[in-house]
Design a protein around this motif. Structure first.
Motif, PDB file in Angstrom:
ATOM      1  N   UNK A 204      30.575  63.416  67.666  1.00 40.46           N
ATOM      2  CA  UNK A 204      31.061  62.058  67.882  1.00 40.46           C
ATOM      3  C   UNK A 204      29.834  61.167  67.977  1.00 40.46           C
ATOM      4  N   UNK A 205      29.987  59.870  67.800  1.00 36.26           N
ATOM      5  CA  UNK A 205      28.806  59.005  67.841  1.00 36.26           C
ATOM      6  C   UNK A 205      27.992  59.214  69.116  1.00 36.26           C
ATOM      7  N   UNK A 206      26.675  59.171  68.960  1.00 33.59           N
ATOM      8  CA  UNK A 206      25.780  59.441  70.076  1.00 33.59           C
ATOM      9  C   UNK A 206      26.058  58.563  71.298  1.00 33.59           C
ATOM     10  N   UNK A 207      26.337  57.262  71.148  1.00 31.19           N
ATOM     11  CA  UNK A 207      26.634  56.466  72.352  1.00 31.19           C
ATOM     12  C   UNK A 207      27.868  56.945  73.096  1.00 31.19           C
ATOM     13  N   UNK A 208      28.872  57.430  72.359  1.00 36.23           N
ATOM     14  CA  UNK A 208      30.085  57.925  73.014  1.00 36.23           C
ATOM     15  C   UNK A 208      29.776  59.215  73.763  1.00 36.23           C
ATOM     16  N   UNK A 209      29.003  60.105  73.139  1.00 38.38           N
ATOM     17  CA  UNK A 209      28.588  61.325  73.827  1.00 38.38           C
ATOM     18  C   UNK A 209      27.802  60.987  75.086  1.00 38.38           C
ATOM     19  N   UNK A 210      26.983  59.942  75.007  1.00 39.38           N
ATOM     20  CA  UNK A 210      26.173  59.554  76.157  1.00 39.38           C
ATOM     21  C   UNK A 210      27.028  59.098  77.330  1.00 39.38           C
ATOM     22  N   UNK A 211      28.253  58.664  77.074  1.00 47.75           N
ATOM     23  CA  UNK A 211      29.152  58.267  78.162  1.00 47.75           C
ATOM     24  C   UNK A 211      29.969  59.431  78.696  1.00 47.75           C
ATOM     25  N   UNK A 212      29.870  60.603  78.083  1.00 51.33           N
ATOM     26  CA  UNK A 212      30.671  61.751  78.510  1.00 51.33           C
ATOM     27  C   UNK A 212      30.450  62.123  79.974  1.00 51.33           C
ATOM     28  N   UNK A 213      29.224  62.069  80.528  1.00 54.06           N
ATOM     29  CA  UNK A 213      29.078  62.389  81.957  1.00 54.06           C
ATOM     30  C   UNK A 213      29.934  61.538  82.881  1.00 54.06           C
ATOM     31  N   UNK A 214      30.325  60.355  82.448  1.00 52.03           N
ATOM     32  CA  UNK A 214      31.134  59.483  83.297  1.00 52.03           C
ATOM     33  C   UNK A 214      32.503  60.086  83.592  1.00 52.03           C
ATOM     34  N   UNK A 215      33.026  60.927  82.679  1.00 56.91           N
ATOM     35  CA  UNK A 215      34.301  61.585  82.984  1.00 56.91           C
ATOM     36  C   UNK A 215      34.143  63.082  83.230  1.00 56.91           C
ATOM     37  N   UNK A 216      33.101  63.712  82.660  1.00 54.76           N
ATOM     38  CA  UNK A 216      32.939  65.154  82.845  1.00 54.76           C
ATOM     39  C   UNK A 216      32.459  65.505  84.256  1.00 54.76           C
ATOM     40  N   UNK A 217      31.526  64.738  84.782  1.00 57.16           N
ATOM     41  CA  UNK A 217      30.988  65.053  86.107  1.00 57.16           C
ATOM     42  C   UNK A 217      32.062  64.996  87.191  1.00 57.16           C
ATOM     43  N   UNK A 218      32.864  63.922  87.265  1.00 55.40           N
ATOM     44  CA  UNK A 218      33.920  63.923  88.292  1.00 55.40           C
ATOM     45  C   UNK A 218      34.952  65.023  88.067  1.00 55.40           C
ATOM     46  N   UNK A 219      35.344  65.268  86.803  1.00 57.27           N
ATOM     47  CA  UNK A 219      36.378  66.275  86.537  1.00 57.27           C
ATOM     48  C   UNK A 219      35.927  67.678  86.908  1.00 57.27           C
ATOM     49  N   UNK A 220      34.625  67.955  86.757  1.00 59.73           N
ATOM     50  CA  UNK A 220      34.122  69.295  87.051  1.00 59.73           C
ATOM     51  C   UNK A 220      33.512  69.390  88.456  1.00 59.73           C
TER      52      UNK A 220
ATOM     53  N   UNK B 158      20.699  53.179  72.785  1.00 57.73           N
ATOM     54  CA  UNK B 158      19.537  53.619  73.553  1.00 57.73           C
ATOM     55  C   UNK B 158      19.793  53.458  75.045  1.00 57.73           C
ATOM     56  N   UNK B 159      20.419  52.351  75.428  1.00 59.23           N
ATOM     57  CA  UNK B 159      20.717  52.103  76.843  1.00 59.23           C
ATOM     58  C   UNK B 159      21.638  53.185  77.395  1.00 59.23           C
ATOM     59  N   UNK B 160      22.686  53.506  76.648  1.00 57.97           N
ATOM     60  CA  UNK B 160      23.625  54.536  77.104  1.00 57.97           C
ATOM     61  C   UNK B 160      22.972  55.912  77.123  1.00 57.97           C
ATOM     62  N   UNK B 161      22.101  56.180  76.150  1.00 60.95           N
ATOM     63  CA  UNK B 161      21.403  57.461  76.125  1.00 60.95           C
ATOM     64  C   UNK B 161      20.504  57.611  77.342  1.00 60.95           C
ATOM     65  N   UNK B 162      19.807  56.553  77.714  1.00 62.79           N
ATOM     66  CA  UNK B 162      18.985  56.599  78.918  1.00 62.79           C
ATOM     67  C   UNK B 162      19.841  56.849  80.154  1.00 62.79           C
ATOM     68  N   UNK B 163      20.968  56.148  80.245  1.00 65.48           N
ATOM     69  CA  UNK B 163      21.859  56.357  81.377  1.00 65.48           C
ATOM     70  C   UNK B 163      22.356  57.788  81.457  1.00 65.48           C
ATOM     71  N   UNK B 164      22.706  58.365  80.303  1.00 61.95           N
ATOM     72  CA  UNK B 164      23.150  59.758  80.285  1.00 61.95           C
ATOM     73  C   UNK B 164      22.034  60.686  80.734  1.00 61.95           C
ATOM     74  N   UNK B 165      20.808  60.388  80.292  1.00 58.59           N
ATOM     75  CA  UNK B 165      19.676  61.217  80.697  1.00 58.59           C
ATOM     76  C   UNK B 165      19.469  61.190  82.200  1.00 58.59           C
ATOM     77  N   UNK B 166      19.567  60.010  82.808  1.00 61.78           N
ATOM     78  CA  UNK B 166      19.406  59.914  84.261  1.00 61.78           C
ATOM     79  C   UNK B 166      20.550  60.626  84.981  1.00 61.78           C
ATOM     80  N   UNK B 167      21.777  60.479  84.453  1.00 59.98           N
ATOM     81  CA  UNK B 167      22.920  61.132  85.085  1.00 59.98           C
ATOM     82  C   UNK B 167      22.787  62.653  85.014  1.00 59.98           C
ATOM     83  N   UNK B 168      22.361  63.164  83.866  1.00 62.11           N
ATOM     84  CA  UNK B 168      22.188  64.609  83.711  1.00 62.11           C
ATOM     85  C   UNK B 168      21.088  65.121  84.636  1.00 62.11           C
TER      86      UNK B 168
END
Length: 541
Positions: free
Chosen positions: A91-107, A392-402
């Protein structure tokens, strides 16, 4: 001819409505649906959840704390999901970068508010402000004016190919210092290829001339993409890797001195200069043969560059103001926190301001100051900001979240055991080895993803070895920027590869010695200059 078009039947008219096509009967709608689903892209999409479920089902940790083991396992499963989507572009990289927003709470890894906080902090503010300023520079063609002026300075009369190559590469590196290296490569490549367009193609001249011109063209394209990467290393805003490093350091060690813009510059700039000199020497040795200058002088001189510069006209008020704002921002970055004895202007606000504060403040001025072109029009408006690289902004956010998830879940403690073999090695051998590992991984995935994966492991390893974490983290982060061998290593490489001037063998031939030179320079500076800048000779944190 118009009559011929009017005689076309309705079904041959390209402007005819497509509704009749939809009305045609389809005999096998199910097979059409199956054909749409049974694709490589669909496989990549389901691969992430499959890997995640497999890890949750089959991987078990046994550290003695069942709750921590479960959270660590879930974090590993989420990592497999996210990184598989990143690597395969399912899926587009920005969408993947937002995945922690729903995966982290669910898991059960982190609360939604905690995850969302990672997507907007001072580092992200620094990026947003810098990108807005970069868009202003691009909109008013300031980068092109700067490139032409510097290249004219280095052109020589007659043409001196090594000197001209130095001018083009130095200009690219300088531009890349103040904006993202990919943006710098995209902006500078048309300038470089515009110069090359005055040179004949391979079929326009004799064999010796053709070879000389072809080699110089390859040197220029390689110089632009590699100089963009090297220039970005020297500042905190030049590449996403440095921003990820600063953000993760702040997250792991909030009570330690932050990696500020000025602090990184005092280390990153000398490192970038050494690697840049190595790049220039490699390009001159490989692609600037004797007699190349005589050939290039037949087609290229200062008059061509001067004509290009004259077409831009004199500097307008808007360009001067943007340069003034950009210069002011650099001064604010460099003086916010200087030394312990000279704290900088940040002390006036009790340490509540960061580099992002200055970045957004100066970017805001662009929307206030008029451009003196049209009544009421400002230097920038929001329509000009639609090109902001939110990916790039979302990728950075995903990196910090991970990074936060790997740390808080305990996964870093478990995974760091895989690097225990480094504990018995001396540091002078560990630094280049860590740089080599990161430099190898980054050839096959993004440098941001490599950094996000490596830094938590290296921090934990440094704790185990009783070393200052930056002694390992910085080689790992800088090594992740040595994506010099393959076109897919970084978007900057793709920008150069799509020009058609270079091939993979050219990148291999130039990138391998450059990677060796970069690793050697980093291994030399970390235990010397790094001790002074980062205080790594102190006790382990």
């Amino acid at each position: 001819m118009n009559g011929h078009h009017q005689a076309l039947p309705e079904e041959d008219d390209p402007k005819a409505p497509l509704l009749p096509v939809v009305q045609e009967p389809t005999d096998t709608p199910s097979s059409s649906l199956a054909a749409n689903l049974l694709t490589r892209k669909t496989f990549y999409v389901v691969l992430g959840p499959i890997l995640c479920a497999s890890i949750c089902q089959w991987v078990q940790f046994s550290s003695g704390n069942s709750e921590r083991d479960r959270t660590s396992r879930n974090m590993l499963a989420v990592l497999a999901w996210v990184f598989s989507w990143w690597l395969t572009d399912a899926v587009p990289m920005p969408i993947t970068s937002m995945a922690p927003l729903f995966l982290f709470p669910l898991f059960g890894i982190a609360a939604s508010d905690d995850v969302a906080h990672s997507y907007m902090d001072d580092v992200i503010s620094l990026v947003l402000g810098s990108f807005i300023l970069a868009l202003a520079v691009e909109h008013y063609n300031i980068h092109r004016r700067l490139a032409l002026n510097i290249t004219m300075l280095f052109c020589g009369d007659p043409v001196n190919p090594p000197l001209l190559l130095l001018g083009i590469c130095a200009t690219t590196a300088f531009v890349s210092m103040w904006m993202h290296n990919v943006a710098a490569a995209v902006m500078m490549m048309p300038v470089a290829t515009g110069i090359l367009q005055r040179l004949p193609s391979s079929g326009d001249s004799s064999s010796s001339r053709s070879q000389a011109v072809g080699k110089f063209c390859r040197a220029v394209v390689l110089g632009v993409i590699y100089s963009a990467a090297i220039g970005g290393m020297s500042t905190l805003t030049g590449t996403g890797v440095n921003l990820i490093l600063a953000g993760m350091w702040k997250s792991y060690f909030p009570d330690s001195d932050a990696i500020s813009f000025s602090r990184w510059f005092f280390f990153g700039f000398p490192l970038a200069v050494i690697i840049f000199v190595a790049l220039w020497c490699i390009l001159v040795l490989l692609y600037c043969p004797k007699g190349c200058g005589d050939v290039l002088s037949l087609y290229l001189d200062r008059a061509h560059l001067k004509t290009e510069l004259q077409l831009l006209g004199p500097m307008a008020f808007a360009e001067k103001m943007i340069l003034a704002i950009f210069s002011g921002l650099i001064v604010l970055w460099m003086t916010r926190s200087i030394t312990d004895d000279i704290p900088g202007w940040g002390v006036l606000f009790d340490g509540r301001v960061g580099d992002g504060t200055a970045s957004v403040l100066m970017a805001t001025l662009l929307f206030i100051i008029p451009n003196k072109k049209q009544r009421g029009e400002k230097l920038m408006d929001w329509n000009k900001c639609k090109k902001l690289p939110w990916n790039i902004v979302l990728l950075l956010g995903a990196g910090f979240a991970i990074a936060d998830g790997v740390r808080t879940s305990g996964l870093a403690d478990i995974l760091s055991e895989a690097l225990n073999f480094l504990q018995t090695a001396p540091y002078l051998a560990i630094a280049p080895l860590v740089c080599l590992i990161s430099g190898t991984i980054t050839e096959f995935t993004s440098n941001n993803a490599t950094t996000t994966l490596m830094i938590p492991l290296l921090i934990q390893l440094a704790r185990t070895m009783q070393l200052h974490p930056l002694l390992l983290v910085i080689p790992g982060a800088v090594g992740a920027q040595f994506a010099f061998l393959l076109p897919t290593g970084t978007p900057s490489n793709i920008v150069g590869f799509t020009t058609g001037q270079i091939e993979i063998i050219d990148m291999m031939k130039t990138g391998l010695p450059l990677k060796v030179a970069g690793t050697a320079a980093l291994s030399l500076l970390m235990p010397t200059l790094g001790v002074y800048v980062f205080g790594t000779n102190g006790p382990a944190i």
